[in-house]
Structure formats: C-alpha cells, structure tokens
Design a protein around this motif. Structure first.
Motif, mmCIF file in Angstrom:
data_model
loop_
_atom_site.group_PDB
_atom_site.id
_atom_site.type_symbol
_atom_site.label_atom_id
_atom_site.label_comp_id
_atom_site.label_asym_id
_atom_site.label_seq_id
_atom_site.Cartn_x
_atom_site.Cartn_y
_atom_site.Cartn_z
ATOM 1 N N LEU A 1 14.275 57.671 79.721
ATOM 2 C CA LEU A 1 15.475 58.111 80.427
ATOM 3 C C LEU A 1 15.153 59.164 81.481
ATOM 4 O O LEU A 1 15.848 59.277 82.497
ATOM 5 C CB LEU A 1 16.519 58.645 79.443
ATOM 6 C CG LEU A 1 17.127 57.601 78.490
ATOM 7 C CD1 LEU A 1 18.183 58.241 77.596
ATOM 8 C CD2 LEU A 1 17.737 56.429 79.258
ATOM 9 N N VAL B 1 14.383 57.270 84.464
ATOM 10 C CA VAL B 1 15.630 56.812 85.090
ATOM 11 C C VAL B 1 16.195 57.911 85.979
ATOM 12 O O VAL B 1 16.601 57.666 87.127
ATOM 13 C CB VAL B 1 16.656 56.404 84.014
ATOM 14 C CG1 VAL B 1 18.038 56.194 84.640
ATOM 15 C CG2 VAL B 1 16.212 55.131 83.302
ATOM 16 N N THR C 1 18.186 49.595 86.534
ATOM 17 C CA THR C 1 18.612 48.532 85.615
ATOM 18 C C THR C 1 17.415 47.891 84.929
ATOM 19 O O THR C 1 17.482 47.530 83.747
ATOM 20 C CB THR C 1 19.417 47.466 86.380
ATOM 21 O OG1 THR C 1 20.551 48.094 86.978
ATOM 22 C CG2 THR C 1 19.888 46.357 85.461
ATOM 23 N N TYR D 1 16.234 50.154 82.086
ATOM 24 C CA TYR D 1 17.127 50.032 80.929
ATOM 25 C C TYR D 1 16.808 48.753 80.138
ATOM 26 O O TYR D 1 16.810 48.755 78.904
ATOM 27 C CB TYR D 1 18.581 49.998 81.391
ATOM 28 C CG TYR D 1 19.158 51.345 81.778
ATOM 29 C CD1 TYR D 1 18.904 52.476 81.009
ATOM 30 C CD2 TYR D 1 19.969 51.484 82.904
ATOM 31 C CE1 TYR D 1 19.436 53.714 81.359
ATOM 32 C CE2 TYR D 1 20.508 52.712 83.261
ATOM 33 C CZ TYR D 1 20.239 53.826 82.483
ATOM 34 O OH TYR D 1 20.761 55.038 82.825
ATOM 35 N N ASP E 1 24.661 49.907 83.912
ATOM 36 C CA ASP E 1 23.875 51.138 83.870
ATOM 37 C C ASP E 1 24.528 52.193 82.979
ATOM 38 O O ASP E 1 23.856 52.836 82.167
ATOM 39 C CB ASP E 1 23.679 51.697 85.287
ATOM 40 C CG ASP E 1 22.713 50.858 86.106
ATOM 41 O OD1 ASP E 1 22.096 49.936 85.527
ATOM 42 O OD2 ASP E 1 22.578 51.119 87.314
ATOM 43 N N SER F 1 24.151 51.161 79.316
ATOM 44 C CA SER F 1 22.817 51.400 78.769
ATOM 45 C C SER F 1 22.561 52.879 78.531
ATOM 46 O O SER F 1 21.985 53.259 77.505
ATOM 47 C CB SER F 1 21.752 50.837 79.716
ATOM 48 O OG SER F 1 21.800 49.437 79.732
ATOM 49 N N GLN F 2 22.960 53.714 79.476
ATOM 50 C CA GLN F 2 22.750 55.156 79.309
ATOM 51 C C GLN F 2 23.445 55.656 78.047
ATOM 52 O O GLN F 2 22.850 56.355 77.221
ATOM 53 C CB GLN F 2 23.276 55.901 80.544
ATOM 54 C CG GLN F 2 23.145 57.419 80.483
ATOM 55 C CD GLN F 2 21.721 57.904 80.654
ATOM 56 O OE1 GLN F 2 20.854 57.160 81.108
ATOM 57 N NE2 GLN F 2 21.449 59.148 80.275
ATOM 58 N N TYR G 1 21.703 54.108 74.751
ATOM 59 C CA TYR G 1 20.435 54.708 74.330
ATOM 60 C C TYR G 1 20.612 56.136 73.802
ATOM 61 O O TYR G 1 19.887 56.564 72.906
ATOM 62 C CB TYR G 1 19.423 54.683 75.471
ATOM 63 C CG TYR G 1 18.869 53.297 75.735
ATOM 64 C CD1 TYR G 1 18.342 52.523 74.705
ATOM 65 C CD2 TYR G 1 18.883 52.745 77.016
ATOM 66 C CE1 TYR G 1 17.845 51.252 74.939
ATOM 67 C CE2 TYR G 1 18.389 51.474 77.257
ATOM 68 C CZ TYR G 1 17.870 50.732 76.217
ATOM 69 O OH TYR G 1 17.373 49.476 76.454
#
Length: 442
Positions: free
Chosen positions: A320, A323, A336, A339, A424, A427-428, A431
């Motif tokens: 992350l 990211v 993306t 992720y 996005d 996924s953030q 996780y």
C-alpha cells in the motif's frame, strides 16, 4: 440442552465455507474435527494404543467436502496392522503400520528407465531430505520412510509423511516436465481436463496477455519499469492461480516469478525483458502442447507452511505504501494493477488460514469477473456498469469468517466498512480490513 437451544439450533444452521478450487494446495477444506482427532491421537499414543493413534491421526487429515471421484486418503485396519494410501498430486504414498513401525513409499519409475542425470539428482536429493530417502527395490525407484513407533506422536508422523508426499509429487512433476512422462509409475489417478476446459483456459490466457500488452503501450520506458514489473508479475500470478498449469509450464512460471525477486545484480529492465520474453512464449504456445500441461488431482498436504498474520499485514503495508507513491506521482494506471497483484501474490507465496484464503479469493473474483462468469458463477463486479454485487460480497465475507468465530472471537464481517465507490477505493478499504483481522485464539 434446553428446548429453547434445541429450537434455536434447528432454525439456525451454521454457514459452511465455500470450497475454493483455485490455486495450489489442498483444494479442499480441512477436517472440521482436525484438532480434536489430533488430540485424541496423542492420547491414544500415550496409552500405547499405536494403531488407534495412527487411525485417529490419519483421519484428521481427511478433507471436508472432497469433490473428486475417489478419496485423497484411505485407511484400512485389522487387529495387527493398518494400511493407508494418500494422494499428493502426481504421487501416491502407500504405507503400513504395525505396533512397532511405520513404513511408507511412493513409486517413481523403473530403475532401467531412469536417466543418468536423474540418478545423480536423486543421490544429491538424499542429502537434502530429513526423513525420507530415494532407493531402489525390485527394480523400482521409490521415495520411502521408516519410523520407529516406540516414542511416536502425531507430530512425529505429520512431518515425515508431508515430506515424502510433497517431494514425491515434486520429483514426478520434474520428470514429467524435463524428461519422458511415460517412464513414471502410478499415474492412473490423474484426471484429464476436458477439451472445453482446455479451450477456455487457452482463450483466457491469450486474452489476458493481449490486454496486458495493450495496457503497456506508451509505458515501456526506463521511467516506468516498476509499472511494467507489476503488470507482468500480476499476469503470471493470475495464470498460475486461476488456470493452475502443471509440469513445464508451472515450473517456468515459478522460475520467472522467483527469479524476478532474486537479490542479484540484474537490472529491473533486464528482469522485465525476461518476463516479457516468457509471456511471448506463452502467447505463441501450440494449443496441443498447452493441453498437456493440465490435469486435476487430489492433494492431502498443503505445500505451504502457515504464515503468521503479522507477515501478511507487513506485506500489505509495504504494498500500500507503493500505491501511495504512485498516487503522489500521478501514475494512476499502475494503482489498479498493484491492488490486483497483492491478493494474487499472497495466494501464491503464503500459507493462508482458510478464511483468509477465501477472502483474498473474493478479491481475485472481483477483478476477474468475466472469467468467473464464464465458469457459470455469479459475478461480484460488473466492469461495464462498474457496479458491485454488494449483498453477495457481504455474504461471501460472512461465509469465510462465521465458521471460525468460535475459535477467533475477534473476527468480524467487515462488509459494511468497505468502500464501493470504485475498484480502487474498494481495494484500499478491503486490504485495510484484511490487515487488521484478529486471529487471536480465545
């Protein structure tokens, strides 16, 4: 039990976790009585009831909801001896147990058909193995173990049996990929994939390769090496997890992924070039050759050691942070991809708790909805309308977590905390929830 509790149990049926048939490993859920059977086995050994102890221990390895035509583990016992047979991919391990000893073996090939290079390899492998050894018996090359039952415990059975099963499977896969598969013994249990499955797998792989190449147009420069790496690695991980190739294809994918992460002096650009070259090979692979790389088989042991959740959290944190770096540098394309890469890499590289594996599989499903729709499964995300199947995702999360709440009181269905505004954000938030799961036993 009171009549109220009886009525409650009659109305409320505990959720059963879905069996996941993708990725490498057991392809089935562990025995729900695994812990109890293991403990009863230890008690039987303490009392000197050796055969009962073995019976209970082997029973603890039998998977729940096994879907293949024959069981992956069979046990037969009479008064003085116990016989068992277990499947591990390419290998069949056959064993017998008396009150004094356990003997087990997996036949590999005939001595007269063994290549000189393999004889040398097996001699070297004997120095690497802890419990089992390659040897020859009546013209058959086999991997075997013998244990003294004088001070036997469940742990003293588990590790030797796991070693012989994993290594027999590995070596037979190696021979099938590098030499002549026809020299191998005990392969009748392997189940061929149907022509329709092969056709579908081939079409999916070609589509994914084309989509990845298309997405990288204009990015193949030294300033974008990280983006290219994530794209190529995510693609190989996806092929390995969803299509589950074997033999040479599996070996090559493993070597390419692990080779990328080797701490050597190779430049990232050169590593990317290696990955690209292999993807070109996959793109041009003959369909007949491709079809030989797939089969279904039963597995008793997972090839992974169980990872601590702290390791999983650390990997998610590190990923992350990448990211965030790409977001700050306006490189939105790769976000993306990262992720998608996180869940695939965790499934590829770590031994995961069944609940965590199911949750990460859910994330893979979201990002590859077209693939799962082609398998007649309800999609969790519509890439055209960009709408999530929120109630189904919540249901899947509950299915993954609810069966383990009695053991891990801190686990919770976190579906209501997910952000469904786009992939996005989903996924953030996903996780962050995975990272903070509480696997403390109560």
């Amino acid at each position: 039990m009171s009549w109220i509790n009886t009525l409650k149990n009659w109305w409320y049926q505990p959720l059963k976790q879905r069996q996941i048939s993708y990725g490498r490993g057991s392809h089935a859920l562990a025995n729900p009585q695994e812990k109890e059977l293991f403990e009863h086995s230890a008690e039987a050994f303490k009392k000197g009831d050796i055969l009962s102890g073995f019976n209970l221990f082997l029973s603890s390895l039998i998977h729940q909801d096994f879907t293949l035509p024959t069981s992956h583990l069979t046990i037969k016992r009479n008064e003085d001896i116990l016989f068992f047979s277990l499947y591990q991919g390419y290998a069949i391990v056959k064993g017998s147990v008396t009150r004094t000893s356990l003997e087990a073996h997996a036949d590999i090939t005939l001595r007269d058909q063994l290549h000189v290079a393999l004889k040398r390899r097996f001699l070297e492998r004997n120095f690497q193995l802890t419990y089992c050894r390659f040897s020859e018996s009546k013209g058959v090359v086999r991997l075997s173990i013998k244990l003294d039952n004088a001070t036997i415990t469940p742990q003293k059975i588990f590790y030797p049996l796991r070693e012989i099963a994993l290594n027999a499977d590995f070596e037979k896969e190696f021979i099938a990929s590098e030499f002549d598969e026809l020299v191998l013994l005990d392969t009748g249990h392997l189940i061929s994939r149907t022509p329709d499955e092969i056709e579908s797998n081939y079409a999916c792989m070609q589509q994914w390769i084309q989509e990845t190449k298309q997405s990288l147009i204009g990015l193949l420069s030294n300033d974008n090496t990280g983006m290219v790496s994530f794209s190529y690695l995510a693609l190989l991980l996806q092929i390995d997890y969803l299509l589950l190739p074997h033999k040479k294809m599996a070996k090559n994918i493993n070597e390419k992924i692990n080779g990328y992460f080797m701490d050597d002096e190779k430049l990232t650009e050169d590593k990317n070039a290696d990955l690209e070259q292999y993807l070109n090979e996959l793109e041009s692979i003959d369909k007949t050759v491709f079809s030989t790389q797939f089969y279904n088989a039963a597995y008793t042991f997972s090839p992974f050691d169980q990872a601590m959740h702290e390791e999983i959290s650390a990997f998610i944190d590190e990923s992350l942070s990448k990211v965030r770096w790409y977001k700050n540098n306006r490189s939105n394309y790769v976000i993306t991809v990262i992720y998608r890469y996180i869940s695939l890499y965790l499934l590829y590289n770590y031994g995961l708790h069944p609940s965590l594996k199911a949750l990460l599989h859910l994330h893979v499903e979201v990002y590859t909805s077209d693939f799962f729709q082609s398998k007649k499964e309800h999609p969790l995300y519509n890439p055209i309308t960009k709408i999530f199947a929120r109630s189904l995702i919540s249901e899947r999360i509950e299915e993954a977590i609810e069966p383990y709440l009695e053991r891990y009181k801190g686990l919770q269905n976190f579906a209501e905390h997910l952000n469904y505004s786009d992939l996005d954000h989903f996924s953030q938030s996903f996780y962050l929830q995975i990272k903070n799961l509480d696997y403390t036993e109560m």
